[in-house]
Design a protein around this motif. Structure first.
Motif, mmCIF file in Angstrom:
data_model
loop_
_atom_site.group_PDB
_atom_site.id
_atom_site.type_symbol
_atom_site.label_atom_id
_atom_site.label_comp_id
_atom_site.label_asym_id
_atom_site.label_seq_id
_atom_site.Cartn_x
_atom_site.Cartn_y
_atom_site.Cartn_z
ATOM 1 N N VAL A 1 -11.587 -10.187 -42.418
ATOM 2 C CA VAL A 1 -11.040 -9.663 -43.665
ATOM 3 C C VAL A 1 -9.671 -9.031 -43.429
ATOM 4 C CG1 VAL A 1 -11.339 -7.887 -45.447
ATOM 5 C CG2 VAL A 1 -13.288 -9.306 -44.754
ATOM 6 N N LEU A 2 -9.550 -8.261 -42.350
ATOM 7 C CA LEU A 2 -8.288 -7.588 -42.058
ATOM 8 C C LEU A 2 -7.185 -8.568 -41.647
ATOM 9 C CD1 LEU A 2 -9.540 -4.401 -40.154
ATOM 10 C CD2 LEU A 2 -8.886 -4.619 -42.563
ATOM 11 N N SER A 3 -7.575 -9.804 -41.345
ATOM 12 C CA SER A 3 -6.569 -10.804 -40.971
ATOM 13 C C SER A 3 -5.867 -11.403 -42.187
ATOM 14 C CB SER A 3 -7.222 -11.926 -40.152
ATOM 15 O OG SER A 3 -8.042 -12.752 -40.991
ATOM 16 N N ILE A 4 -6.350 -11.077 -43.386
ATOM 17 C CA ILE A 4 -5.734 -11.602 -44.612
ATOM 18 C C ILE A 4 -4.310 -11.079 -44.739
ATOM 19 C CG2 ILE A 4 -5.805 -11.459 -47.142
ATOM 20 C CD1 ILE A 4 -8.839 -11.641 -46.970
ATOM 21 N N SER A 5 -3.407 -11.981 -45.060
ATOM 22 C CA SER A 5 -1.990 -11.646 -45.188
ATOM 23 C C SER A 5 -1.363 -12.580 -46.215
ATOM 24 C CB SER A 5 -1.292 -11.813 -43.831
ATOM 25 O OG SER A 5 -1.300 -13.180 -43.439
ATOM 26 N N PRO A 6 -0.124 -12.334 -46.634
ATOM 27 C CA PRO A 6 0.526 -13.274 -47.566
ATOM 28 C C PRO A 6 0.574 -14.691 -47.017
ATOM 29 C CG PRO A 6 1.733 -11.214 -47.492
ATOM 30 C CD PRO A 6 0.700 -11.126 -46.418
ATOM 31 N N GLU A 7 0.668 -14.840 -45.685
ATOM 32 C CA GLU A 7 0.676 -16.164 -45.072
ATOM 33 C C GLU A 7 -0.720 -16.785 -45.037
ATOM 34 O OE1 GLU A 7 3.992 -13.865 -44.337
ATOM 35 O OE2 GLU A 7 1.996 -13.428 -43.530
ATOM 36 N N LYS A 8 -1.733 -15.931 -44.981
ATOM 37 C CA LYS A 8 -3.127 -16.387 -44.966
ATOM 38 C C LYS A 8 -3.897 -15.527 -45.966
ATOM 39 C CE LYS A 8 -7.152 -16.799 -41.916
ATOM 40 N NZ LYS A 8 -7.732 -16.392 -40.610
ATOM 41 N N ASP B 1 0.914 -5.975 -52.882
ATOM 42 C CA ASP B 1 1.985 -5.350 -53.657
ATOM 43 C C ASP B 1 3.289 -6.112 -53.414
ATOM 44 O OD1 ASP B 1 2.968 -4.614 -51.162
ATOM 45 O OD2 ASP B 1 2.319 -2.519 -51.318
ATOM 46 N N GLU B 2 4.361 -5.610 -53.967
ATOM 47 C CA GLU B 2 5.640 -6.320 -53.874
ATOM 48 C C GLU B 2 6.167 -6.412 -52.451
ATOM 49 O OE1 GLU B 2 8.974 -3.978 -55.509
ATOM 50 O OE2 GLU B 2 7.457 -2.449 -55.947
ATOM 51 N N PHE B 3 5.610 -5.595 -51.565
ATOM 52 C CA PHE B 3 6.059 -5.609 -50.171
ATOM 53 C C PHE B 3 5.145 -6.436 -49.268
ATOM 54 C CE2 PHE B 3 7.330 -1.503 -52.049
ATOM 55 C CZ PHE B 3 8.707 -1.654 -51.996
#
Length: 377
Positions: free
Chosen positions: A72-79, A107-109
């Protein structure tokens, strides 16, 4: 103290998802649940008041908690999305599984402000998969029993031959030993013959042990199909002789090897020959014959054919004859696994198997196996 604030947009969102069959949840980066729908509550057997504000980790099995949290913590805008399948033991002690598709809300960042998961109960699917795996394992065991039944008579016959030879040689040695004028070289020769027969019996037992091994999957080994055919025919030779069935064997010279275990290919041949023998048991023939050929005429392949002069098979059987437990024999006389075993072995080796009726009468099974390393291509 945790206080939930609900806007009008949140009210609309809740109204849309509340009656969904999927399990829906939202939680913060610290793990605290901010929303759960009715399906989620029903799955876990808890009221929403008890769930909201609690940590989603508390519903995870301790053994897999760290792994799932890490995903879950690996979630990012890329993934932005991951799939997990955590297990859960309900109040009745039943092990259940749910598949979650979890997405990050950023968020926007690009920082995660919340996570949303949509899940579905896959307990029935997992239980069905377990049942299917157990059935496959039971079928593999049954297939080994079938194969051993085919070769069992041959093994007994093969072992009896060296045992009878040992009896005769031992009696001869005893007679020579009782004669004072017996030449020592005769006794030595007999003892050498005894040792050879012991080695022969040992080789037969070791060969049977190979067939009993649990792990019979096709691996990276290569096999001389001609040798496998000769070995298989030696195992069923006693049964062929008892039925007065002749064997016409032809093996091309300089065949390329094929990928797979020779033990499995011996099983394949033994089952094909047994199938032909049983077919000829059904009819009266003046002369019964099985023709076995191993040919290298097709570039990049080795072809094995087993033909008999029995009754052949009905055209409507073609689509079913390789199915597990399908048999034309009377109930109790055949498990219907022989040709299914053949197809399994052939497919694992990357080959194909077909069955046709011969124009002159009888059936013909053709197995085409790719040569190891694409030899001949």
């Amino acid at each position: 103290m945790y206080i939930e604030t609900m806007t009008s947009a949140d009210s609309i969102y809740q109204a849309v998802v509340e009656h969904q069959t999927e399990l829906i949840r939202r939680f913060r980066p610290d793990g605290k649940l901010t929303f759960v729908n009715g399906a989620f509550c029903r799955f876990y057997g808890m009221e929403s008041e008890a769930l909201l504000g609690s940590n989603f980790r508390d519903l995870l099995d301790p053994e897999e908690c760290d792994s799932i949290v890490e995903q879950v913590l690996s979630i990012s805008p890329e993934k932005p999305e991951i799939v997990t399948e955590p297990r859960y033991v309900d109040a009745d002690g039943r092990l259940r599984f749910v598949q979650y598709v979890t997405r990050g809300i950023f968020d926007e960042f690009g920082n995660v402000v919340e996570y949303q998961s949509v899940g579905r109960d896959i307990t029935a699917q997992r239980e069905a998969e377990t049942t299917l795996a157990e059935a496959r394992m039971a079928m593999e065991k049954a297939s080994r029993v079938t194969t051993l039944a085919v070769i069992g008579g041959g093994i007994a016959h093969e072992i009896n031959q060296p045992l009878n030879a040992l009896r005769i040689l031992t009696a001869s040695a005893q007679l020579l030993a009782e004669r004072a004028d017996s030449p020592g070289e005769d006794l030595a020769r007999i003892l050498r013959d005894i040792a050879a027969q012991v080695d022969r019996a040992d080789a037969i037992v070791n060969h049977l042990r190979e067939h009993l091994r649990q792990n019979q999957k096709v691996d990276s080994k290569t096999c001389d199909l001609g040798d496998a055919v000769r070995s298989a025919l030696s195992l069923v030779g006693a049964q062929l002789a008892a039925r007065d069935i002749g064997v016409d064997l032809h093996i091309d010279a300089d065949l390329p090897p094929v990928n797979g275990s020779c033990i499995r290919f011996e099983e394949l041949v033994a089952n094909l020959v047994a199938n032909a023998m049983q077919a000829m048991d059904e009819v009266k023939l003046d002369q019964k014959e099985i023709r076995v050929e191993v040919l290298g005429t097709t570039p990049g392949s080795v072809e094995l054919t087993v033909a008999d002069n029995g009754p052949g098979f009905a055209r409507e059987m073609t689509a079913k004859m390789f199915e597990p437990f399908f048999s034309t024999k009377s109930s109790g006389t055949s498990m219907g696994l022989g040709l299914s075993i053949v197809e399994t072995i052939v497919q694992a080796a990357g080959g194909s198997v077909t069955a046709i009726n011969r124009p002159e009468g009888g059936a013909l099974i053709e197995v085409l196996l790719p040569a190891a390393g694409g030899a001949g291509e």
